[in-house]
Design a protein around this motif. Structure first.
Motif, PDB file in Angstrom:
ATOM      1  N   ASN A  74       0.839  -1.187   0.000  1.00 49.49           N
ATOM      2  CA  ASN A  74       0.000   0.000   0.000  1.00 49.49           C
ATOM      3  C   ASN A  74       0.881   1.247   0.000  1.00 49.49           C
ATOM      4  O   ASN A  74       1.850   1.315   0.759  1.00 49.49           O
ATOM      5  N   PRO A  75       0.580   2.244  -0.826  1.00 43.53           N
ATOM      6  CA  PRO A  75       1.447   3.426  -0.913  1.00 43.53           C
ATOM      7  C   PRO A  75       1.577   4.214   0.387  1.00 43.53           C
ATOM      8  O   PRO A  75       2.552   4.940   0.576  1.00 43.53           O
ATOM      9  N   LEU A  76       0.608   4.078   1.296  1.00 49.03           N
ATOM     10  CA  LEU A  76       0.674   4.811   2.571  1.00 49.03           C
ATOM     11  C   LEU A  76       1.172   3.944   3.724  1.00 49.03           C
ATOM     12  O   LEU A  76       1.259   4.416   4.859  1.00 49.03           O
ATOM     13  N   SER A  79       3.128   5.048   7.127  1.00 48.84           N
ATOM     14  CA  SER A  79       2.939   6.473   7.418  1.00 48.84           C
ATOM     15  C   SER A  79       2.109   6.659   8.680  1.00 48.84           C
ATOM     16  O   SER A  79       1.435   5.735   9.162  1.00 48.84           O
ATOM     17  N   GLN A  97      -8.939   2.836  -3.579  1.00 50.35           N
ATOM     18  CA  GLN A  97      -7.688   2.677  -4.332  1.00 50.35           C
ATOM     19  C   GLN A  97      -7.875   1.687  -5.483  1.00 50.35           C
ATOM     20  O   GLN A  97      -7.421   1.928  -6.608  1.00 50.35           O
ATOM     21  N   LYS A 261      -0.142   8.413  -9.019  1.00 46.54           N
ATOM     22  CA  LYS A 261       0.107   8.753  -7.618  1.00 46.54           C
ATOM     23  C   LYS A 261      -1.147   8.655  -6.751  1.00 46.54           C
ATOM     24  O   LYS A 261      -1.060   8.637  -5.533  1.00 46.54           O
ATOM     25  N   CYS A 276      -0.103  13.451   2.233  1.00 45.82           N
ATOM     26  CA  CYS A 276      -0.163  12.118   1.638  1.00 45.82           C
ATOM     27  C   CYS A 276       0.689  12.057   0.370  1.00 45.82           C
ATOM     28  O   CYS A 276       1.421  11.074   0.140  1.00 45.82           O
ATOM     29  N   TYR A 279       4.348  11.927   1.200  1.00 48.53           N
ATOM     30  CA  TYR A 279       4.756  10.599   1.674  1.00 48.53           C
ATOM     31  C   TYR A 279       4.900   9.630   0.499  1.00 48.53           C
ATOM     32  O   TYR A 279       5.879   8.883   0.416  1.00 48.53           O
ATOM     33  N   VAL A 280       3.928   9.673  -0.411  1.00 46.89           N
ATOM     34  CA  VAL A 280       3.984   8.792  -1.577  1.00 46.89           C
ATOM     35  C   VAL A 280       5.232   9.089  -2.407  1.00 46.89           C
ATOM     36  O   VAL A 280       5.959   8.176  -2.831  1.00 46.89           O
ATOM     37  N   ASP A 281       5.501  10.377  -2.650  1.00 43.31           N
ATOM     38  CA  ASP A 281       6.659  10.762  -3.459  1.00 43.31           C
ATOM     39  C   ASP A 281       7.969  10.241  -2.881  1.00 43.31           C
ATOM     40  O   ASP A 281       8.889   9.870  -3.626  1.00 43.31           O
ATOM     41  N   SER A 283       8.330   7.671  -0.657  1.00 44.69           N
ATOM     42  CA  SER A 283       8.353   6.287  -0.193  1.00 44.69           C
ATOM     43  C   SER A 283       9.182   5.417  -1.128  1.00 44.69           C
ATOM     44  O   SER A 283       9.147   5.573  -2.350  1.00 44.69           O
ATOM     45  N   HIS A 286       7.048   3.451  -3.681  1.00 45.68           N
ATOM     46  CA  HIS A 286       6.554   4.188  -4.841  1.00 45.68           C
ATOM     47  C   HIS A 286       7.675   4.469  -5.837  1.00 45.68           C
ATOM     48  O   HIS A 286       7.457   4.413  -7.056  1.00 45.68           O
TER      49      HIS A 286
END
Length: 369
Positions: A74-76, A79, A97, A261, A276, A279-281, A283, A286
């Motif tokens: 999961n992208p988050l 976090s 998602q 994204k 958010c 954080y994705v950028d 991680s 990602h």
């Protein structure tokens, strides 16, 4: 339930109209043609399939985790937002998602449907028209397939991502016949093919693996078509003309990078969008995902001859330049083999089921005697 209740935002009553420029080109020379493209056209005819019959639609799917991947993907994950979520909130996020991801796949396929139809009109040679016609049928089938999957297995649609919409519009609005090829066949289809491949290979959901394997069998031919047609044409361009195409590639790749994204999910769920996205950028997951997404685009762009300093600098800045070493031919052969293997596995399962039915009937007959 009304179909409109399936949408996360109201669907406009009118159509999205993209003005198109350029000519519909006819040719009266019927006895020519490049063998490679004609062979691809033959394969396109041979490989047609029925989405209603080839897919096992009875297979179950968890709408909260369509791909069946562990939460680490999961992208988050990791976090503060993720840690504070209840299980119910995580399930809702998973649903949105999944809906967002497969909705973008669906919108991209409708884009490909329109662009391939445009290519039939605008491309000057007959062998390319032949192949683009088979691709138009492929794309119609993919729209049909993803529509049914999103409707029946997820139950929610997201609107088109604006980065994808912008690249689609730019590909169609340009009067030069090769720009729809470059925008769709190389950039949009190339990114989609890599995304499909990631989820085909990692998913633990049989239906997802099945439908992505079959779609990729088609998509590999589409990217090959773009490569063959553009490589010949771009070899004859002036330096200025090539620079214009390279500028289009750079802008298109940045749009495609931002396309996956998931900003719309954070907005829809009322989450802190800026935090958010940051954080994705940043991680690690990602960044790896983004690099893999360009595994098909970068070697294709290099292969068609759009490999100037600006293009290479953009790919270096994105961290995807190493993908230029990829072997597209090997990847496409693998796509064909995986689809054939899925077919063989399904055949063996059906054979085993029929055998069991026969044995049960014989046993029942013996007991009755």
């Amino acid at each position: 339930m009304s179909s409109y209740e399936l949408y996360t935002s109201p669907v406009p009553g009118d159509t999205w109209n993209v003005p198109m420029a350029g000519d519909a080109r006819f040719t009266w020379e019927y006895d020519g043609g490049r063998d490679r493209l004609l062979n691809l056209y033959q394969k396109g005819k041979d490989k047609q399939w029925d989405a209603q019959k080839r897919i096992d639609w009875d297979l179950e799917v968890d709408p909260h985790n369509v791909t069946g991947l562990p939460e680490q993907f999961n992208p988050l994950f990791g976090s503060d937002f993720w840690e504070r979520m209840t299980q119910k909130e995580r399930d809702e996020y998973g649903l949105h998602q999944s809906s967002w991801l497969f909705s973008q796949f669906l919108h991209g396929e409708q884009g490909a449907l329109n662009v391939s139809a445009r290519i039939v009109q605008s491309v000057p040679d007959l062998d390319s028209k032949f192949y683009a016609a088979t691709q138009t049928m492929d794309e119609a089938r993919h729209v049909e397939l993803y529509t049914r999957f999103v409707h029946e297995k997820i139950g929610m649609y997201y609107p088109i991502n604006q980065d994808l919409a912008k690249l689609l519009a730019e590909s169609l609005e340009d009067s030069r016949w090769d720009l729809p090829y470059l925008g769709m066949q190389v950039l949009i289809e190339g990114l989609a093919l890599a995304a499909f491949g990631l989820f085909r290979d990692m998913s633990t959901t049989p239906l997802v693996k099945q439908l992505l394997a079959y779609v990729m069998q088609d998509e590999a031919r589409h990217v090959a078509f773009g490569r063959l047609a553009l490589k010949d044409y771009y070899a004859e361009l002036t330096e200025k003309e090539r620079a214009e195409r390279e500028e289009f590639v750079v802008e298109g790749c940045y749009l495609m990078r931002d396309r996956f994204k998931g900003r719309e999910v954070f907005e829809q769920l009322g989450m802190p969008v800026k935090e958010c996205m940051e954080y994705v950028d940043n991680s690690e997951m990602h960044q790896l995902y983004q690099s893999l997404l360009f595994s098909r685009i970068v070697p294709c762009v290099r292969d068609v001859g759009l490999w100037g300093e600006k293009v290479q600098a953009a790919y270096a800045e994105m961290g995807v330049l190493d993908n230029a070493k990829g072997d597209l031919e090997a990847l496409m052969r693998q796509d064909e083999e995986i689809a054939d293997k899925v077919d063989e596995e399904r055949y063996q399962q059906e054979l085993a089921a029929r055998k069991n039915e026969v044995e049960e009937a014989i046993a029942l007959g013996g007991a009755a005697g």
